[in-house]
Design a protein around this motif. Structure first.
Motif, mmCIF file in Angstrom:
data_model
loop_
_atom_site.group_PDB
_atom_site.id
_atom_site.type_symbol
_atom_site.label_atom_id
_atom_site.label_comp_id
_atom_site.label_asym_id
_atom_site.label_seq_id
_atom_site.Cartn_x
_atom_site.Cartn_y
_atom_site.Cartn_z
ATOM 1 N N SER A 146 51.125 9.827 5.751
ATOM 2 C CA SER A 146 50.218 9.697 6.891
ATOM 3 C C SER A 146 48.992 8.867 6.517
ATOM 4 O O SER A 146 48.583 7.968 7.266
ATOM 5 C CB SER A 146 49.787 11.087 7.382
ATOM 6 N N LEU A 147 48.420 9.160 5.342
ATOM 7 C CA LEU A 147 47.274 8.385 4.873
ATOM 8 C C LEU A 147 47.655 6.922 4.648
ATOM 9 O O LEU A 147 46.924 6.007 5.031
ATOM 10 C CB LEU A 147 46.739 8.978 3.570
ATOM 11 N N THR A 148 48.809 6.712 4.033
ATOM 12 C CA THR A 148 49.263 5.348 3.751
ATOM 13 C C THR A 148 49.494 4.578 5.041
ATOM 14 O O THR A 148 49.118 3.400 5.150
ATOM 15 C CB THR A 148 50.559 5.382 2.919
ATOM 16 N N LYS A 274 43.767 6.410 -2.047
ATOM 17 C CA LYS A 274 43.840 6.185 -3.491
ATOM 18 C C LYS A 274 43.650 7.493 -4.255
ATOM 19 O O LYS A 274 44.381 7.786 -5.211
ATOM 20 C CB LYS A 274 42.773 5.175 -3.903
ATOM 21 N N ASN A 275 42.666 8.293 -3.837
ATOM 22 C CA ASN A 275 42.411 9.578 -4.505
ATOM 23 C C ASN A 275 43.567 10.543 -4.310
ATOM 24 O O ASN A 275 43.931 11.289 -5.232
ATOM 25 C CB ASN A 275 41.110 10.196 -3.969
ATOM 26 N N TYR A 276 44.147 10.538 -3.102
ATOM 27 C CA TYR A 276 45.281 11.433 -2.846
ATOM 28 C C TYR A 276 46.483 11.035 -3.699
ATOM 29 O O TYR A 276 47.197 11.888 -4.209
ATOM 30 C CB TYR A 276 45.655 11.413 -1.364
ATOM 31 N N LYS A 277 46.676 9.729 -3.859
ATOM 32 C CA LYS A 277 47.770 9.249 -4.697
ATOM 33 C C LYS A 277 47.590 9.714 -6.136
ATOM 34 O O LYS A 277 48.551 10.180 -6.771
ATOM 35 C CB LYS A 277 47.838 7.721 -4.643
ATOM 36 N N THR A 278 46.369 9.611 -6.657
ATOM 37 C CA THR A 278 46.098 10.080 -8.016
ATOM 38 C C THR A 278 46.382 11.567 -8.143
ATOM 39 O O THR A 278 46.993 12.028 -9.119
ATOM 40 C CB THR A 278 44.626 9.788 -8.384
ATOM 41 N N SER A 279 45.950 12.332 -7.138
ATOM 42 C CA SER A 279 46.184 13.774 -7.139
ATOM 43 C C SER A 279 47.675 14.088 -7.036
ATOM 44 O O SER A 279 48.178 15.004 -7.695
ATOM 45 C CB SER A 279 45.434 14.419 -5.970
#
Length: 372
Positions: A146-148, A274-279
């Motif tokens: 969804s974020l992407t 980006k932060n969600y991807k890292t998490s």
């Protein structure tokens, strides 16, 4: 053990005065160089009743498939996120070991799976643990996608063609007439239709000819494929004008209803993604060992249960982890069949059988296929 990710777990009873592992290892590794082998030690678990073993054995394959699928989904998700095979950049680690090292040095984890519990309790714990991981994975993937999608949509608004890009930087008070009776319609036309548009926009229908201001079309922007015009129309007939434009495949951008993020909002959205991807990457690296360890313990349970059903009590069998050498599967099958034919049955597969998934062998056979 080397790089192959396909292993065999087999089990057979020890012979009087002889260690079955030494016999198998001599025939398959030392004399014929068909595989690499290590002992795969399974503790003496609680056996329970014969009926409970038979019922459990029927369910273990289904649970095995589910746990395997979840482990591979987490691994694949990590691969997709990091953009490379996670094994190559040490993404798949189990207690500081890679997959092959963990399998070769397997030890039952008493803290996670109490060997004094019943077999059904251990299976239930594995299934519930992995089911929660599968649920969390699906939820996280939905949020990440969804974020992407939102980031991609914003990039299209910023960088896309005139049909999708933001109009914020193009529309000004000079080219946007808004009053009680008048409004500006913003139309995106393929360049190939620009002449047709200029010749017809004032008279798209007899009704509209009275409500489109003559010679009001103003070119606002142009890209490689499209042209953006503003046309002044009477507010009352804006919807009629838009319908007539759509009939000619002209896109009317309804600027007043667009919800467009400001640059700082777009930047925050990109940073959130980006932060969600890292998490998400961190979650995959932490949870993959949980699912994989559960899967291998389930494999051990399958070997244990089938060995008890096959070879009986008191338990005197040895599980062996084998890594067949490349293209040596058939020869290895033949050697094992020759060694264990004394355990045989009329249902045993003959030599030369290639597909072992649905075959019966005189020894217990449980594959571990990590070839993803």
């Amino acid at each position: 053990m080397s790089e192959s990710q396909v292993f065999w777990l087999i089990s057979a009873p020890n012979r009087p005065g002889a260690d079955i592992f030494d016999i198998v290892n001599t025939k398959t590794a030392k004399e014929n160089s068909l595989s690499e082998n290590v002992k795969f030690n399974i503790p003496a678990l609680r056996v329970g009743t014969l009926n409970s073993l038979i019922a459990l054995n029927d369910d273990l394959a289904k649970v095995d498939n589910f746990v395997e699928l979840t482990s591979k989904k987490i691994s694949k998700q990590l691969t997709d996120l990091v953009g490379s095979k996670p094994g190559k950049e040490k993404g798949l680690s189990i207690n500081g070991q890679n997959i092959q090292q963990y399998l070769s040095k397997f030890q039952w984890d008493d803290a996670k799976f109490n060997p004094k519990s019943s077999l059904q309790e251990i299976v239930d714990k594995i299934q519930s643990t992995v089911a929660k991981l599968d649920e969390d994975l699906r939820a996280k993937l939905t949020d990440y996608n969804s974020l992407t999608s939102s980031v991609v949509a914003e990039e299209r608004k910023l960088l896309g063609n005139l049909q999708v890009r933001s109009l914020n930087e193009l529309i000004t008070t000079e080219n946007n007439t808004q009053s009680e009776y008048l409004t500006t319609a913003f139309i995106v036309i393929p360049q190939s239709m620009e002449k047709e548009f200029l010749a017809t926009y004032e008279n798209l229908s007899d009704e509209l000819s009275k409500f489109v201001l003559m010679r009001s079309a103003k070119k606002i922007e142009q890209d490689n494929d499209y042209v953006l015009y503003g046309v002044c129309v009477f507010r009352k007939f804006y919807d009629n004008f838009r319908i007539k434009c759509q009939e000619r495949k002209w896109v009317v951008r309804d600027f007043k209803t667009e919800t467009e993020n400001k640059p700082q909002e777009r930047s925050k959205l990109s940073e959130d993604q980006k932060n969600y991807k890292t998490s998400f990457i961190r979650w995959c690296r932490i949870q993959f060992p949980e699912s994989f360890v559960a899967w291998i313990h389930l494999k051990a349970l399958r070997v244990f249960v089938e060995s008890v059903l096959r070879f009986g009590i008191p338990m005197n069998f040895q599980a062996i982890l084998m890594k067949p050498h490349k293209k040596e599967d058939r020869k290895l099958r033949d050697v094992l069949l020759d060694q264990f034919k004394y355990l045989g049955s009329q249902h045993i597969s003959g030599k030369g059988e290639e597909d072992a998934s649905e075959k019966f062998f005189p020894y217990v056979y449980v594959p571990i296929d990590w070839d993803i």
